[in-house]
Motif scaffolding. Sequence first.
Motif, PDB file in Angstrom:
ATOM      1  N   TYR A 286     -48.944  50.899 -84.373  1.00  0.00           N
ATOM      2  CA  TYR A 286     -49.436  52.069 -85.109  1.00  0.00           C
ATOM      3  C   TYR A 286     -50.034  53.132 -84.192  1.00  0.00           C
ATOM      4  O   TYR A 286     -50.994  53.811 -84.538  1.00  0.00           O
ATOM      5  CB  TYR A 286     -50.443  51.663 -86.195  1.00  0.00           C
ATOM      6  N   LYS A 287     -49.490  53.235 -82.982  1.00  0.00           N
ATOM      7  CA  LYS A 287     -49.887  54.251 -82.001  1.00  0.00           C
ATOM      8  C   LYS A 287     -51.342  54.143 -81.567  1.00  0.00           C
ATOM      9  O   LYS A 287     -51.916  55.099 -81.068  1.00  0.00           O
ATOM     10  CB  LYS A 287     -49.563  55.657 -82.507  1.00  0.00           C
ATOM     11  N   THR A 288     -51.970  52.992 -81.810  1.00  0.00           N
ATOM     12  CA  THR A 288     -53.304  52.776 -81.269  1.00  0.00           C
ATOM     13  C   THR A 288     -53.137  52.335 -79.820  1.00  0.00           C
ATOM     14  O   THR A 288     -52.062  51.908 -79.404  1.00  0.00           O
ATOM     15  CB  THR A 288     -54.078  51.696 -82.057  1.00  0.00           C
ATOM     16  N   ALA A 289     -54.204  52.453 -79.048  1.00  0.00           N
ATOM     17  CA  ALA A 289     -54.103  52.123 -77.626  1.00  0.00           C
ATOM     18  C   ALA A 289     -55.461  51.705 -77.088  1.00  0.00           C
ATOM     19  O   ALA A 289     -56.501  51.935 -77.712  1.00  0.00           O
ATOM     20  CB  ALA A 289     -53.584  53.326 -76.837  1.00  0.00           C
ATOM     21  N   ILE A 290     -55.418  51.088 -75.938  1.00  0.00           N
ATOM     22  CA  ILE A 290     -56.629  50.787 -75.179  1.00  0.00           C
ATOM     23  C   ILE A 290     -56.529  51.565 -73.881  1.00  0.00           C
ATOM     24  O   ILE A 290     -55.530  51.464 -73.163  1.00  0.00           O
ATOM     25  CB  ILE A 290     -56.753  49.282 -74.875  1.00  0.00           C
ATOM     26  N   GLN A 291     -57.536  52.350 -73.606  1.00  0.00           N
ATOM     27  CA  GLN A 291     -57.593  53.061 -72.333  1.00  0.00           C
ATOM     28  C   GLN A 291     -58.226  52.118 -71.319  1.00  0.00           C
ATOM     29  O   GLN A 291     -59.336  51.638 -71.534  1.00  0.00           O
ATOM     30  CB  GLN A 291     -58.417  54.335 -72.482  1.00  0.00           C
ATOM     31  N   SER A 292     -57.527  51.849 -70.241  1.00  0.00           N
ATOM     32  CA  SER A 292     -58.092  50.980 -69.209  1.00  0.00           C
ATOM     33  C   SER A 292     -58.404  51.817 -67.976  1.00  0.00           C
ATOM     34  O   SER A 292     -57.551  52.529 -67.453  1.00  0.00           O
ATOM     35  CB  SER A 292     -57.151  49.823 -68.867  1.00  0.00           C
ATOM     36  N   ILE A 293     -59.648  51.725 -67.552  1.00  0.00           N
ATOM     37  CA  ILE A 293     -60.116  52.402 -66.347  1.00  0.00           C
ATOM     38  C   ILE A 293     -60.465  51.303 -65.356  1.00  0.00           C
ATOM     39  O   ILE A 293     -61.284  50.439 -65.661  1.00  0.00           O
ATOM     40  CB  ILE A 293     -61.360  53.266 -66.644  1.00  0.00           C
ATOM     41  N   VAL A 294     -59.824  51.321 -64.204  1.00  0.00           N
ATOM     42  CA  VAL A 294     -60.033  50.277 -63.203  1.00  0.00           C
ATOM     43  C   VAL A 294     -60.330  50.924 -61.867  1.00  0.00           C
ATOM     44  O   VAL A 294     -59.615  51.827 -61.422  1.00  0.00           O
ATOM     45  CB  VAL A 294     -58.788  49.365 -63.080  1.00  0.00           C
ATOM     46  N   GLU A 295     -61.383  50.453 -61.209  1.00  0.00           N
ATOM     47  CA  GLU A 295     -61.696  50.924 -59.872  1.00  0.00           C
ATOM     48  C   GLU A 295     -60.800  50.170 -58.893  1.00  0.00           C
ATOM     49  O   GLU A 295     -60.741  48.950 -58.924  1.00  0.00           O
ATOM     50  CB  GLU A 295     -63.182  50.681 -59.568  1.00  0.00           C
ATOM     51  N   ARG A 296     -60.091  50.895 -58.063  1.00  0.00           N
ATOM     52  CA  ARG A 296     -59.063  50.314 -57.198  1.00  0.00           C
ATOM     53  C   ARG A 296     -59.596  49.297 -56.208  1.00  0.00           C
ATOM     54  O   ARG A 296     -59.015  48.229 -56.028  1.00  0.00           O
ATOM     55  CB  ARG A 296     -58.352  51.427 -56.424  1.00  0.00           C
TER      56      ARG A 296
ATOM     57  N   PHE B 164     -62.461  54.918 -56.271  1.00  0.00           N
ATOM     58  CA  PHE B 164     -61.162  55.408 -56.692  1.00  0.00           C
ATOM     59  C   PHE B 164     -60.782  54.793 -58.036  1.00  0.00           C
ATOM     60  O   PHE B 164     -60.631  53.591 -58.138  1.00  0.00           O
ATOM     61  CB  PHE B 164     -60.105  55.060 -55.644  1.00  0.00           C
ATOM     62  N   ILE B 165     -60.611  55.621 -59.027  1.00  0.00           N
ATOM     63  CA  ILE B 165     -60.341  55.169 -60.388  1.00  0.00           C
ATOM     64  C   ILE B 165     -58.855  55.306 -60.693  1.00  0.00           C
ATOM     65  O   ILE B 165     -58.228  56.306 -60.352  1.00  0.00           O
ATOM     66  CB  ILE B 165     -61.138  56.016 -61.407  1.00  0.00           C
ATOM     67  N   ILE B 166     -58.314  54.294 -61.358  1.00  0.00           N
ATOM     68  CA  ILE B 166     -56.940  54.338 -61.844  1.00  0.00           C
ATOM     69  C   ILE B 166     -57.009  54.211 -63.361  1.00  0.00           C
ATOM     70  O   ILE B 166     -57.693  53.346 -63.883  1.00  0.00           O
ATOM     71  CB  ILE B 166     -56.108  53.187 -61.261  1.00  0.00           C
ATOM     72  N   LEU B 167     -56.304  55.068 -64.056  1.00  0.00           N
ATOM     73  CA  LEU B 167     -56.366  55.104 -65.514  1.00  0.00           C
ATOM     74  C   LEU B 167     -54.978  54.904 -66.109  1.00  0.00           C
ATOM     75  O   LEU B 167     -54.012  55.463 -65.625  1.00  0.00           O
ATOM     76  CB  LEU B 167     -56.894  56.469 -65.967  1.00  0.00           C
ATOM     77  N   SER B 168     -54.892  54.088 -67.135  1.00  0.00           N
ATOM     78  CA  SER B 168     -53.659  54.012 -67.913  1.00  0.00           C
ATOM     79  C   SER B 168     -53.998  53.570 -69.325  1.00  0.00           C
ATOM     80  O   SER B 168     -55.129  53.223 -69.627  1.00  0.00           O
ATOM     81  CB  SER B 168     -52.636  53.077 -67.266  1.00  0.00           C
ATOM     82  N   SER B 169     -52.989  53.589 -70.179  1.00  0.00           N
ATOM     83  CA  SER B 169     -53.162  53.185 -71.572  1.00  0.00           C
ATOM     84  C   SER B 169     -52.285  51.977 -71.868  1.00  0.00           C
ATOM     85  O   SER B 169     -51.173  51.874 -71.371  1.00  0.00           O
ATOM     86  CB  SER B 169     -52.770  54.326 -72.523  1.00  0.00           C
ATOM     87  N   ILE B 170     -52.818  51.063 -72.672  1.00  0.00           N
ATOM     88  CA  ILE B 170     -52.068  49.911 -73.151  1.00  0.00           C
ATOM     89  C   ILE B 170     -51.759  50.201 -74.614  1.00  0.00           C
ATOM     90  O   ILE B 170     -52.672  50.346 -75.423  1.00  0.00           O
ATOM     91  CB  ILE B 170     -52.903  48.617 -73.025  1.00  0.00           C
ATOM     92  N   ILE B 171     -50.496  50.317 -74.941  1.00  0.00           N
ATOM     93  CA  ILE B 171     -50.084  50.748 -76.268  1.00  0.00           C
ATOM     94  C   ILE B 171     -49.933  49.541 -77.200  1.00  0.00           C
ATOM     95  O   ILE B 171     -49.402  48.509 -76.815  1.00  0.00           O
ATOM     96  CB  ILE B 171     -48.739  51.506 -76.211  1.00  0.00           C
ATOM     97  N   TYR B 172     -50.404  49.717 -78.452  1.00  0.00           N
ATOM     98  CA  TYR B 172     -50.297  48.684 -79.484  1.00  0.00           C
ATOM     99  C   TYR B 172     -49.678  49.270 -80.739  1.00  0.00           C
ATOM    100  O   TYR B 172     -49.284  50.437 -80.757  1.00  0.00           O
ATOM    101  CB  TYR B 172     -51.678  48.075 -79.764  1.00  0.00           C
TER     102      TYR B 172
END
Length: 163
Positions: free
Chosen positions: A17-27, A7-15
């Motif tokens: 200049y509108k750049t971001a890190i996409q974090s994919i974590v298995e629950r 089961f994957i959970i996805l979200s973005s960490i915003i920094y």
Amino acid sequence: ATTFVLFIILSSIIYKYKTAIQSIVERKIKFTVLTKLMRKTASESTAAFITNLKDHYVESLTVDNGTENKEHQKISKELNTPVYFCHPYHSWEKGTNENTNGLVRRYLPRGSSLENITQDDLNDIAHELNNRPRKSLQYNTPNEMLELEYSKLPLSVKVALNG
């Protein structure tokens, strides 16, 4: 190589200049993949998501309600898995991911610029997180838990037959 992911959970960490890190974590096993996004757009997020998970077995996906996930139908079709959304302002529905994002912010605090951060830097952070013992995993690491999940897969052997 196909790997085992439930089961994957996805979200973005915003920094800045509108750049971001996409974090994919298995629950379940807390295995983490981090991807640098130059812009938090739906097309960039979708492409990164599909690229990171196309060789994995994914049971289901849970994503934020942000505009970066508006191409969820494409993700669902490409990965052949259902996509679910968290309720707005219900961060407890993705606690594993929120906790992981907090751990990432120890390396890259709020207000940091991602300008000089490379994908290799993010891979190093993910490597450290995936090799960090977790109390919730009985002090095993996400990598150890991933190996355990691999061991549950049926053995697949391909044999070449001479005609």
